[in-house]
Design a protein around this motif. Sequence first.
Motif, PDB file in Angstrom:
ATOM      1  N   ILE A   1       0.837  -1.201   0.000  1.00 13.76           N
ATOM      2  CA  ILE A   1       0.000   0.000   0.000  1.00 13.76           C
ATOM      3  C   ILE A   1       0.874   1.253   0.000  1.00 13.76           C
ATOM      4  CG2 ILE A   1      -1.756   1.299   1.274  1.00 13.76           C
ATOM      5  CD1 ILE A   1      -2.620  -1.391   2.535  1.00 13.76           C
ATOM      6  N   THR A   2       0.535   2.193  -0.858  1.00 17.33           N
ATOM      7  CA  THR A   2       1.197   3.504  -0.857  1.00 17.33           C
ATOM      8  C   THR A   2       0.217   4.525  -1.399  1.00 17.33           C
ATOM      9  OG1 THR A   2       3.250   4.670  -1.410  1.00 17.33           O
ATOM     10  CG2 THR A   2       2.285   3.288  -3.138  1.00 17.33           C
ATOM     11  N   CYS A   3       0.699   5.691  -1.779  1.00 16.07           N
ATOM     12  CA  CYS A   3      -0.175   6.757  -2.279  1.00 16.07           C
ATOM     13  C   CYS A   3       0.004   6.937  -3.778  1.00 16.07           C
ATOM     14  CB  CYS A   3       0.102   8.062  -1.544  1.00 16.07           C
ATOM     15  SG  CYS A   3       1.833   8.588  -1.616  1.00 16.07           S
ATOM     16  N   SER A   4      -0.885   7.726  -4.373  1.00 14.29           N
ATOM     17  CA  SER A   4      -0.853   7.976  -5.811  1.00 14.29           C
ATOM     18  C   SER A   4      -0.205   9.309  -6.152  1.00 14.29           C
ATOM     19  CB  SER A   4      -2.279   7.944  -6.374  1.00 14.29           C
ATOM     20  OG  SER A   4      -2.302   8.160  -7.760  1.00 14.29           O
ATOM     21  N   ASN A   5      -0.175  10.233  -5.190  1.00 10.24           N
ATOM     22  CA  ASN A   5       0.386  11.567  -5.445  1.00 10.24           C
ATOM     23  C   ASN A   5       1.856  11.605  -5.060  1.00 10.24           C
ATOM     24  OD1 ASN A   5      -0.245  11.272  -2.701  1.00 10.24           O
ATOM     25  ND2 ASN A   5      -0.457  13.469  -2.388  1.00 10.24           N
ATOM     26  N   THR A   6       2.623  10.793  -5.747  1.00 13.68           N
ATOM     27  CA  THR A   6       4.054  10.687  -5.513  1.00 13.68           C
ATOM     28  C   THR A   6       4.742  10.508  -6.856  1.00 13.68           C
ATOM     29  OG1 THR A   6       5.786   9.420  -4.352  1.00 13.68           O
ATOM     30  CG2 THR A   6       3.898   8.180  -5.166  1.00 13.68           C
ATOM     31  N   PHE A   7       6.066  10.588  -6.860  1.00 10.94           N
ATOM     32  CA  PHE A   7       6.780  10.314  -8.102  1.00 10.94           C
ATOM     33  C   PHE A   7       6.580   8.844  -8.459  1.00 10.94           C
ATOM     34  CE2 PHE A   7      10.826   9.502 -10.489  1.00 10.94           C
ATOM     35  CZ  PHE A   7      10.466  10.243 -11.600  1.00 10.94           C
ATOM     36  N   VAL A   8       6.513   8.558  -9.739  1.00 13.73           N
ATOM     37  CA  VAL A   8       6.153   7.227 -10.228  1.00 13.73           C
ATOM     38  C   VAL A   8       7.081   6.131  -9.717  1.00 13.73           C
ATOM     39  CG1 VAL A   8       7.503   7.415 -12.357  1.00 13.73           C
ATOM     40  CG2 VAL A   8       5.434   5.979 -12.310  1.00 13.73           C
ATOM     41  N   ALA A   9       8.292   6.489  -9.285  1.00 14.76           N
ATOM     42  CA  ALA A   9       9.255   5.489  -8.809  1.00 14.76           C
ATOM     43  C   ALA A   9       8.742   4.707  -7.601  1.00 14.76           C
ATOM     44  CB  ALA A   9      10.580   6.162  -8.452  1.00 14.76           C
ATOM     45  N   THR A  10       7.930   5.338  -6.752  1.00 14.08           N
ATOM     46  CA  THR A  10       7.430   4.654  -5.560  1.00 14.08           C
ATOM     47  C   THR A  10       6.629   3.422  -5.956  1.00 14.08           C
ATOM     48  OG1 THR A  10       7.243   6.831  -4.515  1.00 14.08           O
ATOM     49  CG2 THR A  10       6.214   4.979  -3.385  1.00 14.08           C
ATOM     50  N   VAL A  11       5.725   3.602  -6.899  1.00 14.94           N
ATOM     51  CA  VAL A  11       4.906   2.479  -7.366  1.00 14.94           C
ATOM     52  C   VAL A  11       5.723   1.580  -8.289  1.00 14.94           C
ATOM     53  CG1 VAL A  11       2.860   1.856  -8.718  1.00 14.94           C
ATOM     54  CG2 VAL A  11       2.750   3.736  -7.071  1.00 14.94           C
ATOM     55  N   GLY A  12       6.627   2.178  -9.050  1.00 16.24           N
ATOM     56  CA  GLY A  12       7.458   1.377  -9.952  1.00 16.24           C
ATOM     57  C   GLY A  12       8.274   0.334  -9.220  1.00 16.24           C
ATOM     58  N   ALA A  13       8.763   0.666  -8.029  1.00 17.62           N
ATOM     59  CA  ALA A  13       9.545  -0.301  -7.258  1.00 17.62           C
ATOM     60  C   ALA A  13       8.680  -1.480  -6.809  1.00 17.62           C
ATOM     61  CB  ALA A  13      10.167   0.387  -6.044  1.00 17.62           C
ATOM     62  N   ILE A  14       7.435  -1.197  -6.461  1.00 14.65           N
ATOM     63  CA  ILE A  14       6.516  -2.277  -6.058  1.00 14.65           C
ATOM     64  C   ILE A  14       6.278  -3.217  -7.233  1.00 14.65           C
ATOM     65  CG2 ILE A  14       4.167  -2.785  -5.260  1.00 14.65           C
ATOM     66  CD1 ILE A  14       4.185   0.051  -3.952  1.00 14.65           C
TER      67      ILE A  14
ATOM     68  N   ASP B   1      -6.342   6.248   8.640  1.00 13.77           N
ATOM     69  CA  ASP B   1      -7.741   6.189   8.221  1.00 13.77           C
ATOM     70  C   ASP B   1      -7.879   5.847   6.744  1.00 13.77           C
ATOM     71  OD1 ASP B   1      -8.635   6.848  10.767  1.00 13.77           O
ATOM     72  OD2 ASP B   1      -8.593   9.005  10.371  1.00 13.77           O
ATOM     73  N   THR B   2      -6.922   6.272   5.930  1.00 16.75           N
ATOM     74  CA  THR B   2      -6.999   5.959   4.503  1.00 16.75           C
ATOM     75  C   THR B   2      -6.351   4.615   4.180  1.00 16.75           C
ATOM     76  OG1 THR B   2      -4.944   7.166   3.985  1.00 16.75           O
ATOM     77  CG2 THR B   2      -7.009   8.399   3.867  1.00 16.75           C
ATOM     78  N   VAL B   3      -5.428   4.171   5.027  1.00 21.69           N
ATOM     79  CA  VAL B   3      -4.697   2.933   4.760  1.00 21.69           C
ATOM     80  C   VAL B   3      -5.407   1.697   5.322  1.00 21.69           C
ATOM     81  CG1 VAL B   3      -2.588   1.672   5.363  1.00 21.69           C
ATOM     82  CG2 VAL B   3      -2.435   4.025   4.537  1.00 21.69           C
ATOM     83  N   ALA B   4      -5.909   1.794   6.533  1.00 24.80           N
ATOM     84  CA  ALA B   4      -6.460   0.618   7.226  1.00 24.80           C
ATOM     85  C   ALA B   4      -7.528  -0.124   6.427  1.00 24.80           C
ATOM     86  CB  ALA B   4      -7.005   1.032   8.595  1.00 24.80           C
ATOM     87  N   PRO B   5      -8.469   0.555   5.748  1.00 27.37           N
ATOM     88  CA  PRO B   5      -9.497  -0.187   5.004  1.00 27.37           C
ATOM     89  C   PRO B   5      -8.951  -1.008   3.840  1.00 27.37           C
ATOM     90  CG  PRO B   5     -10.175   2.098   5.399  1.00 27.37           C
ATOM     91  CD  PRO B   5      -8.728   2.005   5.741  1.00 27.37           C
ATOM     92  N   LEU B   6      -7.706  -0.779   3.459  1.00 34.60           N
ATOM     93  CA  LEU B   6      -7.136  -1.458   2.298  1.00 34.60           C
ATOM     94  C   LEU B   6      -6.384  -2.735   2.658  1.00 34.60           C
ATOM     95  CD1 LEU B   6      -5.781   1.684   0.392  1.00 34.60           C
ATOM     96  CD2 LEU B   6      -7.984   0.536   0.105  1.00 34.60           C
ATOM     97  N   PHE B   7      -6.233  -3.007   3.938  1.00 36.37           N
ATOM     98  CA  PHE B   7      -5.512  -4.220   4.354  1.00 36.37           C
ATOM     99  C   PHE B   7      -6.287  -5.464   3.958  1.00 36.37           C
ATOM    100  CE2 PHE B   7      -2.027  -3.361   7.554  1.00 36.37           C
ATOM    101  CZ  PHE B   7      -1.865  -2.037   7.208  1.00 36.37           C
ATOM    102  N   THR B   8      -5.560  -6.442   3.415  1.00 35.00           N
ATOM    103  CA  THR B   8      -6.110  -7.766   3.129  1.00 35.00           C
ATOM    104  C   THR B   8      -5.109  -8.804   3.630  1.00 35.00           C
ATOM    105  OG1 THR B   8      -5.053  -8.131   0.965  1.00 35.00           O
ATOM    106  CG2 THR B   8      -7.084  -6.813   0.981  1.00 35.00           C
ATOM    107  N   GLU B   9      -5.433 -10.053   3.455  1.00 39.41           N
ATOM    108  CA  GLU B   9      -4.501 -11.114   3.870  1.00 39.41           C
ATOM    109  C   GLU B   9      -3.243 -11.126   3.002  1.00 39.41           C
ATOM    110  OE1 GLU B   9      -6.627 -14.670   1.232  1.00 39.41           O
ATOM    111  OE2 GLU B   9      -6.782 -14.673   3.431  1.00 39.41           O
ATOM    112  N   ARG B  10      -3.275 -10.417   1.884  1.00 35.91           N
ATOM    113  CA  ARG B  10      -2.108 -10.366   0.993  1.00 35.91           C
ATOM    114  C   ARG B  10      -1.213  -9.153   1.252  1.00 35.91           C
ATOM    115  NH1 ARG B  10      -6.478 -11.889  -1.756  1.00 35.91           N
ATOM    116  NH2 ARG B  10      -6.926  -9.748  -2.431  1.00 35.91           N
ATOM    117  N   THR B  11      -1.637  -8.259   2.125  1.00 38.12           N
ATOM    118  CA  THR B  11      -0.850  -7.049   2.399  1.00 38.12           C
ATOM    119  C   THR B  11       0.440  -7.419   3.123  1.00 38.12           C
ATOM    120  OG1 THR B  11      -2.893  -5.758   2.614  1.00 38.12           O
ATOM    121  CG2 THR B  11      -0.860  -4.762   3.451  1.00 38.12           C
ATOM    122  N   ARG B  12       1.563  -6.996   2.558  1.00 40.37           N
ATOM    123  CA  ARG B  12       2.861  -7.313   3.156  1.00 40.37           C
ATOM    124  C   ARG B  12       3.631  -6.069   3.593  1.00 40.37           C
ATOM    125  NH1 ARG B  12       0.622 -11.229   3.306  1.00 40.37           N
ATOM    126  NH2 ARG B  12       1.202 -13.361   2.725  1.00 40.37           N
TER     127      ARG B  12
END
Length: 375
Positions: free
Chosen positions: A79-92, A113-124
Amino acid sequence: MIKCNNVLEQARDLSEFIFERWRDILPAGDFVLGDDVSRFETWMSQRCMGAYAISMNSGTDALLLALRALGIGPGHEVITCSNTFVATVGAIVAVGARPILADVGDDELINVDTVAPLFTERTRAVIPVHLRGRPVDMDSMLTLCRAHGVAVVEDCAQAIGTTINGKQVGTSSDAAAFSLHPLKTFGGLGDGGILVTTNPEIAAYARRARNHGLQTRDESIVFGINSRLDSLQAAALNIKAPYLDRWLRRRREIAAFYDLALAETATGTDLGGGKPGSSYYHYVVKSAKRDGLQRHLAKYGIQAAVHYPVPIHRQQAWLRSQPPIALPTTERLSREILTIPCHHHLSDCDIEKIVVTIRSFNARYEFAPERRIPS
């Protein structure tokens, strides 16, 4: 033009000393992972409360190897944010994991509050981004993630000098990635990055994996990458290092001036709300007439920029590979934000001109009385 960044000036300021050191390095042939690199890593370690500091070719590689060290790969979610430089998501994506994007608050930062609802059993893992040098609330984020057995890797690309309770961010999580790109507050004369961690196993993996996984010159014990900081870049950083705190103080002085001078305008003050510990890599205001304000500033010789006009979940790279999502606050802010100059090469006259120009725009456009139709 009053520039939004000072990359050229910062490169020129200490060039005599840098060239002098480079002239010593060249005949010695100590080009990669040499003495200057070790000295730089020691300095960064001391700045980070004694944490391990492993230099690399970029902040992106630091994120990549931090995720690999944590065993994150296919079938996992980060989990991360969308309003960042593309490298953050690119590394994932590069490690084969699936990026999950959280919305942000009005301060542009993710929170529990924005992160907690996104947790699943696959969140690492969660990658909080200290965007613009603003500190994320790490105490609550770490509490949430530890309760779920989820790792935390801080994106500190813009956060050298950012602190929480006087402590450099990046030292309370599993690992952190810093960028040394020339645009950064503390940048080299080319690419560079550094991974910081208090975990000796992550440090050992990163130190080996950055150099092809080599244990000796002829023995590789893991498959790694080529991500070594060269001695010329390290030498330049070592020469700049003693000046960093002075540069940070000037950014904070300018930000404090803006806070007072813009408080009563429609544009307002930095979206971080004067967060304690901010290093003000960017000073970002917002305006319903953002594009007009940007043009108005340019007309009077002031460069302003938008970081970032297109959130990652609206980029073609995302739309071609991931399901579409809506992030209302992120999208709204992307239409309103504007970065105004805030760096140590600005004079008092420069920042006064910036304030006067913003006020003149507000007076003319933001607060203009409604036109009445003659009766």
